[in-house]
Design an enzyme around this catalytic site. Sequence first.
Site, short mmCIF file in Angstrom:
data_model
loop_
_atom_site.label_atom_id
_atom_site.label_comp_id
_atom_site.label_asym_id
_atom_site.label_seq_id
_atom_site.Cartn_x
_atom_site.Cartn_y
_atom_site.Cartn_z
N ASP A 96 0.81 -1.21 0.00
CA ASP A 96 0.00 0.00 0.00
C ASP A 96 0.84 1.27 0.00
OD1 ASP A 96 -2.93 1.21 0.82
OD2 ASP A 96 -1.30 2.25 1.86
N THR A 121 -5.30 2.48 -0.08
CA THR A 121 -5.28 1.83 -1.39
C THR A 121 -5.66 0.36 -1.26
OG1 THR A 121 -3.51 3.35 -2.06
CG2 THR A 121 -3.90 1.44 -3.46
N ASP A 122 -5.19 -0.30 -0.21
CA ASP A 122 -5.61 -1.67 0.05
C ASP A 122 -7.12 -1.76 0.24
OD1 ASP A 122 -3.30 -3.16 -0.16
OD2 ASP A 122 -2.75 -2.95 1.94
N ILE A 123 -7.66 -0.85 1.04
CA ILE A 123 -9.09 -0.85 1.32
C ILE A 123 -9.89 -0.65 0.03
CG2 ILE A 123 -10.97 0.35 2.50
CD1 ILE A 123 -9.21 -1.28 4.37
#
Length: 411
Positions: free
Chosen positions: A146, A178-180
């Site tokens: 991320d 960004t991961d989420i």
Amino acid sequence: MSGPLSGLRVLDLSRVLAGPWSAQILGDLGADVIKIERPVSGDDTRNWGPPYLTGVDGSSELSAYFLSANRNKQSLAIDIASDKGQQLIRELVSESDILLENFKVGGLRQYGLDYESLKTINPRLIYCSITGFGQDGPYASRPGYDFLIQAMGGLMSITGQPDGEPGAGPVKVGVALTDIMTGLYATIGILAALNHRERTGEGQYVETALLDVQVSSLANQAMNFLASGKVPQRMGNAHPNIVPYEAFPTADGDMVLTVGNDKQFARLCEVLGHPEWADDERFSTNRARVANRKELVPRIRQATVMRPTDEWVLELEKAQVPCGPVNTIDRVFSDAQVLARDMKRHLSHPKLGEVPTVGNPLKLTLTPVDYRTAPPLLGEQSRQVLETVLGLSPETIDSLVREGVVGDVAE
């Protein structure tokens, strides 16, 4: 189980955050999620602490990070590097609807667990791959994290104080956003594929990449550049297209003003004691305010610093001017609105007692989100899954545990 996805089975071969976040959403919506983990070590985030939540007797613990993305799942620990482990996954695939994975490009092909291999076992399978950079292109083989993607995808270039101001420099967002977002896009793709399968009976391959998602999520900032050719810069808390839309100092802290139109600005001016600003041609329209922000923002700051945050918020809310305090996270979870919306919840765990969890923001009237189980201990449901889904005998499972193919929480 209940929920709009009740009756669907998900094999979650992902780890860390993007994939597990997607699988947790599917679980919240009623899907039966089986989290496949490595025996002994499990998902990397089990060790990402402190803090940890520890059982009453001190014998069991889960990291807060792991707790954030793994409720409503069963943990099945399998060594997929072994032939028998790979065969167990294939048997589970034949009984499943969705598979999620975030291995490096080609990482599962060596085990015969790639999409092309598994769709021959189950043509209805929806197989979702999440990578840092995608399945093709010059960066495809690179690992993606991320923080790295926030930098490469442009987010850090527009986050932080402007050059020349104290503390200037690129800054990452305070959560792995960004991961989420990638987890959310993966979920959307899976649901779209489910709808297609409902009509045609055929599964498909779904792919998303952190870099693609981050570039897409630049939203208006990306279009500001594409439309003008001008590179967006860091602006601290200010907004490139709206004024006033940032944090302002008060007598005891800070508050945020998010004035989205000229009528709201006029009401703000009344509350601040400067109604003349709304008639000033430099400030009367948003376009003018953006052009003259250097003249307007210091004036607002001189006014807001005269009273405490809570007093301003009370008066501005009465005037229907969007505003709010800059809450610390402890204040977030004591906020009346957050509590009223059930965003703080608890789940019961057999070894850890009451486990706190953050509520799912989806509100469905007929098929509400279902909070069934707390995030599992490593291998907590290994025996249960192998018995109920694959019909393996206790003796067979004992043998697999002794050989190290399967991990058991009782070990």
